[in-house]
Each structure stands twice: as structure tokens, then as C-alpha cells.
Design an enzyme around this catalytic site. Structure first.
Site, PDB file in Angstrom:
ATOM      1  N   HIS A 172     -10.360  -5.489  -3.455  1.00 35.61           N
ATOM      2  CA  HIS A 172      -9.024  -5.683  -2.895  1.00 35.61           C
ATOM      3  C   HIS A 172      -9.128  -5.957  -1.407  1.00 35.61           C
ATOM      4  CE1 HIS A 172      -9.840  -1.353  -2.533  1.00 35.61           C
ATOM      5  NE2 HIS A 172      -9.002  -1.328  -1.498  1.00 35.61           N
TER       6      HIS A 172
ATOM      7  N   ASP B  58       0.855  -1.185   0.000  1.00 35.20           N
ATOM      8  CA  ASP B  58       0.000   0.000   0.000  1.00 35.20           C
ATOM      9  C   ASP B  58       0.892   1.235   0.000  1.00 35.20           C
ATOM     10  OD1 ASP B  58      -1.721   2.224   1.185  1.00 35.20           O
ATOM     11  OD2 ASP B  58      -3.176   0.595   1.022  1.00 35.20           O
TER      12      ASP B  58
END
Length: 121
Positions: free
Chosen positions: A100, A32
Site C-alpha cells: 500500500h 487511513d
């Protein structure tokens, strides 16, 4: 059936061209870019599906492979205890509409995690 790729989707582009920490037939994991934990990975299916709400678009065997990939990604990252988080819809904090899974491990920033969990309420 999920669409193969949406060229306007950021995550579809990252599936195709991103810096993958793990890859398996049909799925990738990336870091991320704004982590809220020591380990913050995103697991993405290669095929475009907007949200978890549409998970039935995947055949059962593919859904099972996706969940096993989430677990393997965490294990391969060295995580024993971790969180798996899926935001479903804008009201739940989903900002990129490509299914996701967030895999969060190690120390996390509690303030940022709480803000992320409560953001759209």
C-alpha cells in the site's frame, strides 16, 4: 503472480468491502483510519502482494497503472504538493502486509509523522 485475495488480510477485506474514495480497475483508495496528515489516503492494489519488495509480481503495465492511480488519487483529492510513502517490511514500519501507498497532503502532524518514520529503528 500476486494472489487474488487473502481472506485473513485486513486490506484485502477493505478492497472488497471498504469505503473507497477512488476506484479503478485493479486498485482502490481509502482514508487511513489513523491519519497523520490532513489528507491521508491509502492506495491498495486489489491483488494481494505482501510488500513493495515483491512489486515484480505485477506485470509492467499493471505497475505503471498503479503508479498513475497513486498520482490521480492525489490530484483528485485536491493535492498539488504531497508525500507518497511506502513502508517495506516490519523494520521500516510496515504493519499491514499488503502492499500500500500512503498519500499524505496538507498539514501533517510532524511528531506523529517522525514517529511513524522512525518507529522500528
Amino acid at each position: 503472480m500476486p494472489s487474488p485475495r487473502d481472506e485473513s488480510c485486513l486490506f484485502c477485506r477493505l478492497v472488497a468491502e471498504g469505503d473507497h474514495v477512488a476506484r479503478e480497475d485493479g486498485f482502490v483508495a481509502i482514508r487511513d483510519i489513523a491519519p497523520i496528515a490532513e489528507t491521508h489516503l491509502l492506495v491498495l492494489p486489489e491483488r494481494h502482494v505482501d510488500t513493495f519488495r515483491e512489486v515484480d509480481a505485477f506485470p509492467d503495465d499493471e505497475s505503471g497503472r498503479m503508479l498513475r492511480f497513486v498520482a490521480r488519487t492525489a490530484r483528485d483529492a485536491g493535492l498539488e504538493d504531497y508525500r507518497v510513502l511506502v513502508n517495506v517490511g516490519a523494520g521500516a514500519g510496515q504493519t499491514v502486509f499488503h502492499l500500500h501507498w500512503h498519500v499524505l497532503g496538507g498539514r501533517w502532524d510532524a511528531e506523529r509523522l517522525n514517529a511513524a518514520l522512525l518507529e522500528e529503528r
